[in-house]
Design an enzyme around this catalytic site. Structure first.
Site, PDB file in Angstrom:
ATOM      1  N   GLU A  90       0.828  -1.205   0.000  1.00  0.00           N
ATOM      2  CA  GLU A  90       0.000   0.000   0.000  1.00  0.00           C
ATOM      3  C   GLU A  90       0.865   1.259   0.000  1.00  0.00           C
ATOM      4  OE1 GLU A  90      -3.039  -0.158  -0.523  1.00  0.00           O
ATOM      5  OE2 GLU A  90      -3.643  -2.189   0.064  1.00  0.00           O
ATOM      6  N   ARG A 100     -18.011  -0.603   5.457  1.00  0.00           N
ATOM      7  CA  ARG A 100     -19.118  -1.326   4.812  1.00  0.00           C
ATOM      8  C   ARG A 100     -19.703  -2.363   5.756  1.00  0.00           C
ATOM      9  NH1 ARG A 100     -18.971  -5.671   2.047  1.00  0.00           N
ATOM     10  NH2 ARG A 100     -16.709  -5.718   1.871  1.00  0.00           N
ATOM     11  N   CYS A 153      -7.928  -1.711   8.355  1.00  0.00           N
ATOM     12  CA  CYS A 153      -6.539  -1.751   7.853  1.00  0.00           C
ATOM     13  C   CYS A 153      -6.044  -0.351   7.504  1.00  0.00           C
ATOM     14  CB  CYS A 153      -6.430  -2.667   6.635  1.00  0.00           C
ATOM     15  SG  CYS A 153      -6.463  -4.413   7.089  1.00  0.00           S
ATOM     16  N   HIS A 178      -1.265  -5.435   2.239  1.00  0.00           N
ATOM     17  CA  HIS A 178      -2.466  -6.276   2.228  1.00  0.00           C
ATOM     18  C   HIS A 178      -2.126  -7.630   1.600  1.00  0.00           C
ATOM     19  CE1 HIS A 178      -5.908  -3.281   2.904  1.00  0.00           C
ATOM     20  NE2 HIS A 178      -6.204  -4.340   3.635  1.00  0.00           N
TER      21      HIS A 178
HETATM   22  N1  PCA Z   1      -8.436  -6.708   6.804  1.00  0.00           N
HETATM   23  C1  PCA Z   1      -9.375  -5.634   7.036  1.00  0.00           C
HETATM   24  C2  PCA Z   1      -9.285  -5.317   8.493  1.00  0.00           C
HETATM   25  C3  PCA Z   1      -8.506  -6.433   9.106  1.00  0.00           C
HETATM   26  C4  PCA Z   1      -7.961  -7.188   7.981  1.00  0.00           C
HETATM   27  O1  PCA Z   1      -7.186  -8.155   8.072  1.00  0.00           O
HETATM   28  C5  PCA Z   1      -9.141  -4.425   6.117  1.00  0.00           C
HETATM   29  O2  PCA Z   1      -8.628  -4.603   5.019  1.00  0.00           O
HETATM   30  O3  PCA Z   1      -9.459  -3.308   6.522  1.00  0.00           O
END
Ligand code: PCA
Length: 229
Positions: A90, A100, A153, A178
Site C-alpha cells: 500500500e 461497509r 486496515c 495487504h
Molecule cells: N483486513 C481488514 C481489516 C482487518 C484485515 O485483516 C481491512 O482490510 O481493513
C-alpha cells in the site's frame, strides 16, 4: 534512569497482523506476521510480531502499546484483502473511516476522519517499488496499491504513520501490506466461491522480503509505476 521501554531499537522490526473479522474464523495476516518474525529472528534480525484486534478503537490501543514497548526502527502492518490475488504494497493511508461492515466491536463509522486535526493522507515510508520488485524476483505475485480501503486496515496504516511521525524519526520506515487469502484456509460456507489465494508460506515469505527491503538503507527505485485509472 530512563525506562527501558523508552529506548529506541533502530534495528528492531515490528510486524503486525489481525484477528479474524467479518464472521470469518481465520485471518492469514496474523500467522503470516508471526511466521515472518520467526524467520527473521532465525536470520539474525531483531523482529517481533503483534496481533491486533479488528476494531477501530482497540487496534489503535494495541498498536500504541506495541510501539511504546518495542520502539522499532521498521514497522510493517499487514491485513487480509480477501478477493485480491496479489500481495499489495500500500502507498497511501487516508484520514477516513467508512466501514461497509461493522468492526468486531460493532462499530461502523460512516465517513468520519481518523484524526480531526490530522493530514488528509500519509504516504508509506517503505521502499514500496523496491519491495514489489523484490517480491517479483522471488516469484510472489505482488503489486503497488493506491488504496488500503477505509476500514480497520487503512485506520491502522494511518495510525502507524501518524505515530511514527510523532516519534520523531526513530521509526525509519513504516507502511502497510495487504495479503490475499491463504490456500486451504477455513472459510465461511457462504463464501466458498474460489477466491484467489496464495500458499501461506508465500505470504510469510513476502513479509520477510518486505522487512529485509525496509531495513536496507538504499533509496526506493526511481522508475515510473502507478496506475492510469
Ligand atoms: N483486513 C481488514 C481489516 C482487518 C484485515 O485483516 C481491512 O482490510 O481493513
Amino acid at each position: 534512569m530512563s525506562s527501558p521501554h523508552l529506548a529506541a531499537h533502530p534495528g528492531r522490526t515490528l510486524l503486525t497482523g489481525f484477528e479474524p473479522f467479518g464472521g470469518e474464523r481465520h485471518n492469514p495476516s496474523w500467522p503470516a506476521a508471526r511466521e515472518a518474525a520467526r524467520t527473521l529472528r532465525r536470520l539474525g534480525v531483531d523482529a517481533v510480531a503483534e496481533r491486533l484486534p479488528c476494531t477501530f478503537a482497540g487496534s489503535s490501543r494495541v498498536l500504541e502499546t506495541a510501539l511504546a514497548r518495542h520502539r522499532p526502527g521498521v514497522v510493517i502492518a499487514c491485513g487480509l484483502a480477501g478477493g485480491r490475488s496479489h500481495v499489495a504494497v500500500e502507498r497511501v493511508a487516508v484520514n477516513l473511516q467508512d466501514a461497509r461492515i461493522p468492526d468486531n466491536a460493532g462499530h461502523q463509522p460512516a465517513g468520519d476522519p481518523i484524526d480531526d486535526a490530522g493530514p488528509a493522507a500519509y504516504f508509506s515510508s517503505l521502499p514500496v517499488k523496491r519491495t514489489v520488485a523484490a517480491l517479483h524476483g522471488a516469484r510472489i505475485p505482488a503489486e503497488l496499491s493506491l488504496s488500503a480501503g477505509s476500514f480497520v486496515c487503512n485506520h491502522v496504516f494511518y495510525e502507524v504513520m501518524r505515530r511514527a511521525e510523532a516519534q520523531g524519526g526513530s521509526v525509519r520506515s513504516a507502511g502497510f501490506i495487504h495479503l490475499p487469502w491463504d490456500e486451504g484456509a477455513p472459510r465461511r460456507a457462504a463464501e466458498a466461491e474460489p477466491w484467489p489465494a496464495l500458499p501461506a508460506a508465500d505470504l510469510a515469505r513476502a513479509l520477510v522480503i518486505a522487512a529485509q527491503e525496509a531495513a536496507r538503507p538504499a533509496s526506493d527505485l526511481q522508475q515510473a509505476a502507478g496506475a492510469l485509472y
